[in-house]
Design an enzyme around this catalytic site. Structure first.
Site, PDB file in Angstrom:
ATOM      1  N   HIS A 160       0.854  -1.193   0.000  1.00 28.43           N
ATOM      2  CA  HIS A 160       0.000   0.000   0.000  1.00 28.43           C
ATOM      3  C   HIS A 160       0.887   1.239   0.000  1.00 28.43           C
ATOM      4  O   HIS A 160       1.614   1.484   0.958  1.00 28.43           O
ATOM      5  CB  HIS A 160      -0.925   0.012   1.217  1.00 28.43           C
ATOM      6  CG  HIS A 160      -2.109  -0.895   1.060  1.00 28.43           C
ATOM      7  ND1 HIS A 160      -3.374  -0.527   1.406  1.00 28.43           N
ATOM      8  CD2 HIS A 160      -2.202  -2.148   0.556  1.00 28.43           C
ATOM      9  CE1 HIS A 160      -4.207  -1.526   1.131  1.00 28.43           C
ATOM     10  NE2 HIS A 160      -3.515  -2.518   0.627  1.00 28.43           N
ATOM     11  N   PRO A 203      -5.421   1.500  18.348  1.00 31.95           N
ATOM     12  CA  PRO A 203      -5.154   0.897  17.033  1.00 31.95           C
ATOM     13  C   PRO A 203      -5.081   1.886  15.861  1.00 31.95           C
ATOM     14  O   PRO A 203      -4.653   1.510  14.776  1.00 31.95           O
ATOM     15  CB  PRO A 203      -6.325  -0.069  16.846  1.00 31.95           C
ATOM     16  CG  PRO A 203      -7.413   0.442  17.721  1.00 31.95           C
ATOM     17  CD  PRO A 203      -6.734   1.105  18.880  1.00 31.95           C
ATOM     18  N   TYR A 230      -9.437   6.127   6.493  1.00 34.00           N
ATOM     19  CA  TYR A 230      -9.688   6.521   7.890  1.00 34.00           C
ATOM     20  C   TYR A 230     -10.635   7.710   7.842  1.00 34.00           C
ATOM     21  O   TYR A 230     -10.412   8.641   7.060  1.00 34.00           O
ATOM     22  CB  TYR A 230      -8.396   6.985   8.559  1.00 34.00           C
ATOM     23  CG  TYR A 230      -7.376   5.897   8.839  1.00 34.00           C
ATOM     24  CD1 TYR A 230      -7.321   5.270  10.068  1.00 34.00           C
ATOM     25  CD2 TYR A 230      -6.438   5.517   7.877  1.00 34.00           C
ATOM     26  CE1 TYR A 230      -6.367   4.291  10.347  1.00 34.00           C
ATOM     27  CE2 TYR A 230      -5.478   4.538   8.139  1.00 34.00           C
ATOM     28  CZ  TYR A 230      -5.450   3.932   9.382  1.00 34.00           C
ATOM     29  OH  TYR A 230      -4.510   2.958   9.651  1.00 34.00           O
ATOM     30  N   TYR A 248       3.658   6.922   9.770  1.00 34.90           N
ATOM     31  CA  TYR A 248       2.807   5.804   9.373  1.00 34.90           C
ATOM     32  C   TYR A 248       3.641   4.662   8.782  1.00 34.90           C
ATOM     33  O   TYR A 248       3.390   3.491   9.086  1.00 34.90           O
ATOM     34  CB  TYR A 248       1.744   6.276   8.368  1.00 34.90           C
ATOM     35  CG  TYR A 248       0.609   5.296   8.200  1.00 34.90           C
ATOM     36  CD1 TYR A 248      -0.496   5.318   9.047  1.00 34.90           C
ATOM     37  CD2 TYR A 248       0.636   4.331   7.197  1.00 34.90           C
ATOM     38  CE1 TYR A 248      -1.538   4.416   8.914  1.00 34.90           C
ATOM     39  CE2 TYR A 248      -0.405   3.417   7.041  1.00 34.90           C
ATOM     40  CZ  TYR A 248      -1.489   3.476   7.900  1.00 34.90           C
ATOM     41  OH  TYR A 248      -2.519   2.576   7.755  1.00 34.90           O
ATOM     42  N   LYS A 277      -0.002   0.540  15.010  1.00 34.14           N
ATOM     43  CA  LYS A 277       1.384   0.440  15.476  1.00 34.14           C
ATOM     44  C   LYS A 277       1.660  -0.734  16.421  1.00 34.14           C
ATOM     45  O   LYS A 277       2.823  -1.036  16.715  1.00 34.14           O
ATOM     46  CB  LYS A 277       1.804   1.747  16.171  1.00 34.14           C
ATOM     47  CG  LYS A 277       1.960   2.913  15.223  1.00 34.14           C
ATOM     48  CD  LYS A 277       3.141   2.713  14.295  1.00 34.14           C
ATOM     49  CE  LYS A 277       3.170   3.699  13.156  1.00 34.14           C
ATOM     50  NZ  LYS A 277       3.494   3.100  11.862  1.00 34.14           N
TER      51      LYS A 277
END
Ligand code: APR
Ligand code: PHB
Length: 409
Positions: free
Chosen positions: A91, A312, A220, A404, A316
């Site tokens: 991704h 969450p 998200y 990220y 991580k």
């Protein structure tokens, strides 16, 4: 170096306690304990893994599946990445939405070509078990009453019950990889140990469904009725979450109610592309930020959820367990193969420096995207300004992307 390991031989059954010797006793057979065992094994360091649950139970836990490059590289080093290479989805970006506005985070562009791989944590665990089995590693399931002793001496031991028989492991070191509720952390005296904790006034309701994901990337979303996340496990398996009150009962969430709530929180184009279907699993998880300091005490070393928990948002948890295992495996190898104690002495400080940065990031992303019930209008506007800033600033996007994909080990 060879351990005198035996599982309940007939002769032993008549003795009160079975004694086993090893170099590292690993408590907990989740991803942290299994990966540590595998890396030590490959470097000729004898170890035994003690797991409270049956293997099927460990493999039935559904957890986030976003792997940083550091973890992917570590799984390669552990030679357990064949399936990951074949089935994992690279991704290079994701979407982040706030009250309907969508901001794309191009991970690859913002980080100079770095990305993440989507591959379920359950699959990582399965691959590790298979490699450990093939190497005849010692993983003992369904142990009871695990207790740690004499950690402040040169001869620490771990006792436990197996099939009603008392057993004892004598080790050079003990690795506590037994998750948030395990006994290892508690073995550090309270006069030494300091816990740092934040709880959040909501939970995540997760659902798994055999439907195609809403798109090729994760989405998200922050919305006035709460957070939502569209994730995936494969082309025909989707994982979705909605923020919910922590005391909600899963039984009150029919599939229809879940899909309706999810849809209402997603940007219009995403909601329009959502394919619904029956759920395979649904559960509610609390959100917590937690760090235990120090992460080691004399002969005990903690790794993974035993030492820290992240909410969450940002995925991580597994990645942080992996960086601990990276530092700890190298420190053990330095000790046993090079007579160098320094990395073990420095382990807690080294690991914590990375842990706190991941805690900061997970906390930041959680605050950005959730509805906080007691938030006042000033805080609401700060949250909106935070998203607005992110949307308009390349520097802010780069900061998000850098965290990220995972900070360097
Ligand atoms: N004795 C033996 N084993 C124990 C005990 C005990 N008393 N208590 C807990 N365990 C086992 C659990 O059954 C579990 O399998 O320790 C293991 C810990 O595994 P995880 O909870 O998966 O933690 P960790 O290996 O650190 O992995 C971190 O998993 O929890 C997620 O979000 C977290 O993704 C992160 C990753
Ligand atoms: C998941 O796929 O379960 C997942 C993905 C990303 C997150 C959390 C969970 O941030």
């Amino acid at each position: 170096r060879a351990a005198s390991f035996r599982l309940l031989s007939r002769a032993a059954q008549s003795r009160a306690t079975i004694l086993v010797k090893t170099q590292v006793a690993i408590i907990g057979g989740g991803p942290a304990g299994l990966l540590l065992s595998r890396l030590l094994h490959l470097n000729g360091i004898d170890n035994v893994v003690l797991e409270r649950r049956p293997r099927e139970y460990v493999l039935s836990r559904i957890r986030a599946g976003v792997l940083e490059q550091g973890l992917v590289e570590l799984l390669h080093e552990a030679d357990v990445d064949k399936r990951l290479q074949a089935e994992g989805e690279v991704h290079a970006g994701f979407d982040i939405a706030f009250h309907g506005d969508v901001c794309h985070i191009d991970l690859a562009e913002l980080t100079g070509g770095r990305n993440v791989v989507v591959y379920g944590q359950t699959e990582v665990t399965r691959d590790l078990y298979e490699a450990l089995d093939a190497a005849e590693a010692k993983v003992i399931h369904e142990v009871d009453n695990v207790a740690l002793h004499a950690l402040d001496t040169d001869n620490p031991t771990v006792t436990f019950d197996l099939n009603g028989q008392k057993q004892q492991i004598s080790a050079v070191f003990v690795a506590g990889c037994d998750g948030f509720h395990g006994p290892s952390r508690q073995a550090i005296p309270t006069s030494i140990r300091k816990d740092y904790e934040l709880t959040y006034p909501f939970g995540w309701l997760g659902m798994l469904s055999e439907t195609p994901p809403v798109g090729v990337e994760l989405v998200y979303a922050g919305h006035e009725s709460g957070f939502a996340l569209c994730s995936m496990r494969s082309r025909m398996l989707s994982r979705y979450y909605v923020q919910c009150p922590i005391d909600d009962d899963v039984a009150d969430w029919s599939d229809d109610r879940f899909w309706d709530e999810l849809k209402s929180r997603l940007p219009t184009n995403v909601a329009g592309a959502l394919v619904t279907g029956p759920s395979i699993e649904k559960s509610i998880a609390p959100l917590r930020s937690f760090v235990c300091e120090p992460m080691s005490w004399n002969r005990l070393f903690l790794a993974g959820d035993a030492a820290h928990i992240v909410p969450p948002t940002g995925a991580k948890g597994l990645n942080l367990a992996a960086s601990d295992v990276y530092y700890l495996s190298r420190a053990f190898i330095d000790y046993f193969d090079r007579d160098n104690e320094s990395p073990l002495e420095e382990y807690s400080g080294t690991a914590l420096a990375r842990v706190w940065k991941a805690e900061r990031f997970s906390w930041w992303m959680t605050r950005l995207l959730h509805l906080f019930p007691d938030q006042n209008n000033f805080e609401q506007n700060l949250q909106a300004a935070e998203f607005d800033y992110l949307q308009g600033s390349l520097a802010a996007k780069a900061t998000l992307a850098e965290n990220y994909v995972g900070l360097e080990y």
